[in-house]
Design an enzyme around this catalytic site. Structure first.
Site: not given
Length: 334
Positions: A40, A121, A139, A198, A201, A207
């Site tokens: 990270e 985070y 994030d 998309c 997804c 969405c």
């Protein structure tokens, strides 16, 4: 996010999770907290493609937090060379030593926040992924997924509180670490800033950005300010096949890193006879570094053989400057 959507995302992650050296496969026992924390920190402002081989190299050299904590500062900084954002390396050293002194990473998000260099985070990511704690991990990729899914059109900066509220509602109690990584993967590989995929997804059915017909317009893009331009001077001091290098001050830009000697950077063009100039971009400003020859060493430093210049751990700016001078030398000798 409805519970069914969280399940859809986890099901998608089980089938399509990225295989990364710091991760455990979906549904497996969590990875070593050292690996999670290290990855990270390295991934801040740096791509997965760049980090992956450097992560492997670093853990091969220092396989445990104790080994990293015992390493000399200069060796860690040399290993970090080229990754940029060098304050991360200094925080890495400080955090490793504090964790080693206390016998390991604390499992709670609140205690992780107290460690050097761990912001909201990173602390949430380590808590969720390494310790299975329910933590809200956000994030830039995750924030973009949430903004599009919930139809938030303001910039990420303007909608920070709203995004956190929705992220908290989305985060399940079961498998919070896998859920966090599933959201990261979704933002990095499918819900991209431009040309989101998309059609594949797992959350497309609900969405709101997709339903609007223009998902790329969510969230709004923050207007970028023009960065100021500065000038710097670097001395090229060469003798008997070696270059004189110094170490920059511990605090400030490129703190603690190996460098060509020279005064601090400013707004004015140096009034010296320059051999070459290079341009380099930092987060908050751009720099024109002018390189001039000098006969005698400046400051405390060492002679680095040119044949072993790659082992000096020069950050990108000075590696670029050295490369330019050496290429110029080859051209003149031809």
């Amino acid at each position: 996010m409805p519970a069914s959507a969280a399940k859809q995302l986890l099901d998608h992650y089980d089938r399509h999770a990225r295989a990364l050296p710091w991760r455990s496969p979906p549904g497996s026992p969590p990875p070593d907290p050292y690996f999670v924390w290290l990855s990270e920190v390295m991934l801040q402002q740096t791509t997965v493609a760049t980090v992956t081989p450097r992560f492997r190299r670093l853990i091969e050299r220092w396989p445990t937090i104790d080994a990293l904590a015992a390493a000399p500062d200069e060796e860690v900084l040399m290993e970090w060379a080229g990754l940029g954002y060098y304050a991360r390396a200094r925080n890495l050293i400080a955090c490793a030593r504090e964790v080693a002194a206390r016998g390991g990473f604390p499992p709670s998000e609140s205690e992780l926040r107290k460690l050097p260099g761990l912001g909201a985070y990173t602390a949430a990511a380590v808590a969720a992924i390494a310790f299975g704690a329910r933590a809200v991990v956000i994030d830039t990729n995750v924030a973009r997924v949430i903004a599009r899914y919930r139809g938030i059109k303001q910039t990420l900066q303007e909608s920070r509180d709203d995004i956190r509220k929705h992220a908290d509602a989305m985060t399940p109690t079961d498998r919070p670490g896998d859920f966090a990584q599933a959201m990261m993967d979704l933002g990095a590989t499918i819900c991209r800033p431009r040309r989101p995929a998309c059609s594949i997804c797992p959350l497309s059915a609900d969405c709101l950005a997709l339903a609007s017909g223009a998902p790329e317009e969510f969230p709004a893009t923050k207007l970028k300010r023009e960065r100021p331009h500065r000038h710097g001077l670097a001395w090229w001091i060469e003798r008997d096949g070696a270059i004189w290098l110094v170490r920059r001050p511990a605090r400030g830009m490129l703190g603690g890193m190996a460098a060509l000697p020279g005064p601090e950077w400013g707004d004015d063009v140096p009034t010296v006879q320059r051999q070459a100039s290079i341009s380099h971009g930092f987060t908050h400003f751009t720099l024109e570094l002018h390189i001039a020859r000098r006969a005698e060493p400046v400051g405390e430093g060492w002679w680095q053989p040119i044949d072993h210049l790659a082992e000096a751990g020069l950050p990108t700016l000075y590696a670029k400057a050295a490369g330019t001078m050496l290429e110029r030398k080859e051209v003149l000798a031809a």
